[in-house]
Structure formats: C-alpha cells, structure tokens
Design an enzyme around this catalytic site. Sequence first.
Site, PDB file in Angstrom:
ATOM      1  N   HIS A  58       0.822  -1.224   0.000  1.00  0.00           N
ATOM      2  CA  HIS A  58       0.000   0.000   0.000  1.00  0.00           C
ATOM      3  C   HIS A  58       0.852   1.269   0.000  1.00  0.00           C
ATOM      4  O   HIS A  58       0.553   2.243   0.699  1.00  0.00           O
ATOM      5  CB  HIS A  58      -0.932   0.033   1.217  1.00  0.00           C
ATOM      6  CG  HIS A  58      -1.931  -1.074   1.254  1.00  0.00           C
ATOM      7  ND1 HIS A  58      -3.201  -0.950   0.753  1.00  0.00           N
ATOM      8  CD2 HIS A  58      -1.850  -2.345   1.739  1.00  0.00           C
ATOM      9  CE1 HIS A  58      -3.872  -2.089   0.942  1.00  0.00           C
ATOM     10  NE2 HIS A  58      -3.064  -2.955   1.527  1.00  0.00           N
ATOM     11  N   ASN A 131     -10.624  -2.434   2.364  1.00  0.00           N
ATOM     12  CA  ASN A 131     -10.213  -2.536   0.956  1.00  0.00           C
ATOM     13  C   ASN A 131     -11.396  -2.176   0.078  1.00  0.00           C
ATOM     14  O   ASN A 131     -12.552  -2.287   0.509  1.00  0.00           O
ATOM     15  CB  ASN A 131      -9.796  -3.973   0.613  1.00  0.00           C
ATOM     16  CG  ASN A 131      -8.336  -4.255   0.918  1.00  0.00           C
ATOM     17  OD1 ASN A 131      -7.532  -3.345   1.111  1.00  0.00           O
ATOM     18  ND2 ASN A 131      -7.994  -5.528   0.963  1.00  0.00           N
TER      19      ASN A 131
END
Length: 500
Positions: A58, A131
């Site tokens: 990420h 997510n």
Amino acid sequence: MAANKYYTLAEGCPFANSKTSVLMRGKGGGSLGLLQDTQLIETLAHFSRERIPERVVHAKAVGCFGEFEAIRDCSDFTSASFFSKAGKKTPVLQRVSTVGQESGSADTSRDVHGWAMKLYTDEGNLDWVFNNTGCQPVFFIRDPIKFPSMNRSHKRHPQTHLPDPNMFWDFHVGNPEGIHQLMILFSDRGTPESVRHMNAYSGHTYKFTKANGSFNYAKIHLKTQQGIRNFTCEEAIRVSGENPDHMIQDMFEAIERGDYPVWDVFVQLMSPDEAERYEWNIFDMTKVWGHKDFPLQKIGHLTMNRNPQNYFADIEQAAFSPSTMVPGFAASADPVLQARLFAYPDAARYRLGVNYQQLPTNSAKVQVYCPFERDGVMRFDGNYGGDPNYVGSSLQPTKFYQNLKGISPAILSLHTEHEKWVGEVSAYTSEITDKDFIQPRNLWGVIGREPGHQDRLIDNLVSSVKGVKYPDLRKAVYDLFSRVDQELGSKLQKRTEAAV
Ligand code: HEM
C-alpha cells in the site's frame, strides 16, 4: 508562507543567503569545502535522510480529510459515542492506496485498492483499514501466515526484479481459496476509474458491542454516491502510461473545486446465534454475507472535503491499524484480522518510530493520558513530566473515565468481556473444498448479466496468464477457473494458448 517569516538554519540562526557555500577558492575555479559550512552540511545531511521506509504494501496513495456523519442513533447495536445520535459529525482522515506496487507506480494499474480511514472520535481514534476489493468484501487468503507470501508473489521476482506472472499464478494455484478475489480483480472492477468512483468494505467481520455485554457481528460497506465507474483494461493501461498519478490528481482537483465526494455508510448485522447457524464461516474473509440474508442498513455518510496541507506530514506519516478502536467497536475471531491487530502498529514502529501516535496526523483530538508508555526515540511532548510511570500509585492515583463520567466500566470494554473461550491449541491450515467455489460461481453468473463482462474478464485473465512460461502451470490456472465454471476454464485455455 506567512509574510513575516524569515529564513533561518534549522536551529533558528538567521542566515543571510540560502544559496551560498563556504569555500576555499583556488586557482582555475576549483574550490575546497570547509567543515565550518554548517548550512551546506546540514542541507546535504538532511536531504540524504528525507525518505522514510515505504510501506511494504500500500505504498502509493491518495489522501485527504473530511467528515463522517451519523444519520441515526445506533445505540440499538453499539455504545460507540460517534454513532450515538443523528447528525453527529466526526472528522476523518482517508488514505486510499494500491497494494502491490511502489509509491512511484501507476495508481490505475490492476490491483486491489486499500481504503484506510482514521475517525477522530470523541472517545479516541477509530481506524477502519478496509479494501475496495472491487464489488465484494473478500480477500485472497484466510490463513494469516500466507499474507507475506501472497504479497511477494504479486511484487518483484527476487532475481529479475520484474513483476512475474509465473510467481503470481504459482501462488494462486497453490492457494486456491483466493479464487473469489481473483475473479473480482480480473473483472471490470479491478481497474476503477478513480477513488471517487469506487466502494469500500470492511471485508472482515467486526463486532459492534453494547454496555450490557451483548454484541452483533458486523460488516461495513461504503458505497459511492458518485456511482461506480471503471476503466477498461486498455484505458487503464493508457492512463497508467499517460498519468501514473491520475487518481491522486482526480481527487485533489475535485476537492479543490468544491466537488466533494460522498459515500453512504451501511452495516450488515448478524447476531451470535445467527452466526452459528449461518451456512458460511463468518470468520473466513474469502466469503461474503448475502445481502438477502443480512440486509444493508444505512447508518451514515462520509464526505471528503479538505486536501492535505502537506502530503508527507498528513498522509505519508499517517499510521492506520485495525487495533485502533473505540468502545462499542471490536475485533472478531477472524484469524487474519487477529494477525493484523499486531502487524500494523509493528509496521508503524518500524516506519515512523515508537512515538508515532504523537505525530499530529495520528494523534487523537481528545485528551490522551497514557503515562505507562514513556520516553523512546523522538518523544516530543512533555512526556508526562513527573507523573508516576508505574501502575497502581497511591501517591498520585490514576483517574479512570468511568469514574469521572459516572458510567459503567462495561461501556468501555473492547473485547474479551463479550465472549467466553474454551478450546484446544492446535496447528491449523484451512482446507480447500468445493464450497470455496460456490460464491465465485454465483459472481460469474452476476457478471454474466452485464453485456460483455464475462468476455472482458476472460480477456483480462489472458493478458496475465499468457505471461506464464510453464505449460503445466498454465494448465493448473485453467483447471482452477474450470472449478468455478467449465466454460470459463475452457475459454480461458483456448484464448490464452492462442496468445502464448
Ligand atoms: C494477515 C493479513 C494482513 C497483514 C499482515 C497486513 C499487513 C499490512 C502492513 C504491514 C501494512 C503497512 C502498514 C504501514 O506501513 O503503516 C498494511 C497496509 C494496509 N493494509 Fe494490510 N495486512 C493484511 C491484510 C489486510 C486486509 C484484509 C485489508 C483490508 C480489508 C488490508 C488493508 C490494508 C490497508 C488499507 C493498508 C494501507 C494503510 C495505510 O493507508 O497506511 N490489509 N497491511
């Protein structure tokens, strides 16, 4: 910069010129540097230390601020204060990221997108580390030990330093529980057009708790009011090349022009009894809860309306963790979630240092008094002065929230009071069964209702699987998708072999 600010060295010394170096000038234009040139030495030394470790996953992200507004009193299922009445607003920090690639990579490449939020509530911070996972709240794995392997297989090969379809598919063939997530990743929803046009999901089962010790299991869904919009594979590739920062730019410019994106926030609730009877294991994040079984209930909305003042200070230094919770919200017994409760603060201590919670972007907007965590690198508040640094002092007794507020301590309980555990300690790896293919098969049917979508999904798979150089591994990929649907597997085989 404020008009009256004048330039100084980092320790405050006013300095006449920010462009000079102190040099011993020689013949022919050559010069020697001097150790007394503090300005030059400090400037160079600080530059060499500008980068902090990139997040291991990420790394590339869009970040901004906004607010969550509850649209109803949710005290029927949670004691969480920020849900206690309609209209209550809570400031929010949001960071939306791709997962596998580095921070300089294209944010429109095919990937799951992470969705982290820090809600600065009036009872401390609550991080929702979710997510987008396309259109369904699922994940690639359900055994936490597999997380580093899964991510490495999506990143660069240890020898070639290239993304490697052999590695990617080798991992997924060996760990087929991720098939549901793979179907989503290679569908249209694997390439969202912007942050503003995607949904987000808790994925995991969490718990909403009440002061009386009762709780409900919960999944949280954030649905975009802007509508879902995706790039086709070709568009995503083109935009990735033309503007690798497309998503950052899109969000920044939308907020700058006052076009604030909004998401409706929904919850699915399930009682512990229902969980025991439900046909799916609710602690297995490769599975969804049917909306017919557990309808979405709208509880609020999220509006993002402020850009960062400084990306590094506000977004890069942000640290999110599912373990950052408030009373009324708790973790469930999903083993992947349990592992995450450890992994994020651990990553933050490595990436930012042990006092990362003091950084302005991370610090709670309510009083914090945690005198049993002291000292450490870069402590930059008063470090609790002379207050006792040990528990149980009679000289200066610690005050507790419930005593000051006159409430039951149960309201503050986060987890264990709500469950009794009896069990055996054993080594466990989940098994793959035909049941793992039922929900992906349903998804294949749903995708089939959108004209051309099944074909696009197959073509998106072909563009990846054709890079696998081992025929046996390609065959194993076709077999994996045939377990979802025979036609899907055979079309994938035919088109891939024609393209190899
Ligand atoms: C065992 C499973 C998992 C492990 C060990 C894990 C670990 C990590 C680590 C180490 C980071 C980097 C944190 C940092 O440097 O600050 C991260 C980031 C992140 N993870 Fe996970 N993760 C797991 C599963 C998941 C799942 C299931 C989700 C979503 C439902 C998720 C969402 C995110 C997000 C959104 C970020 C970015 C946070 C940010 O913006 O700073 N992860 N993860």
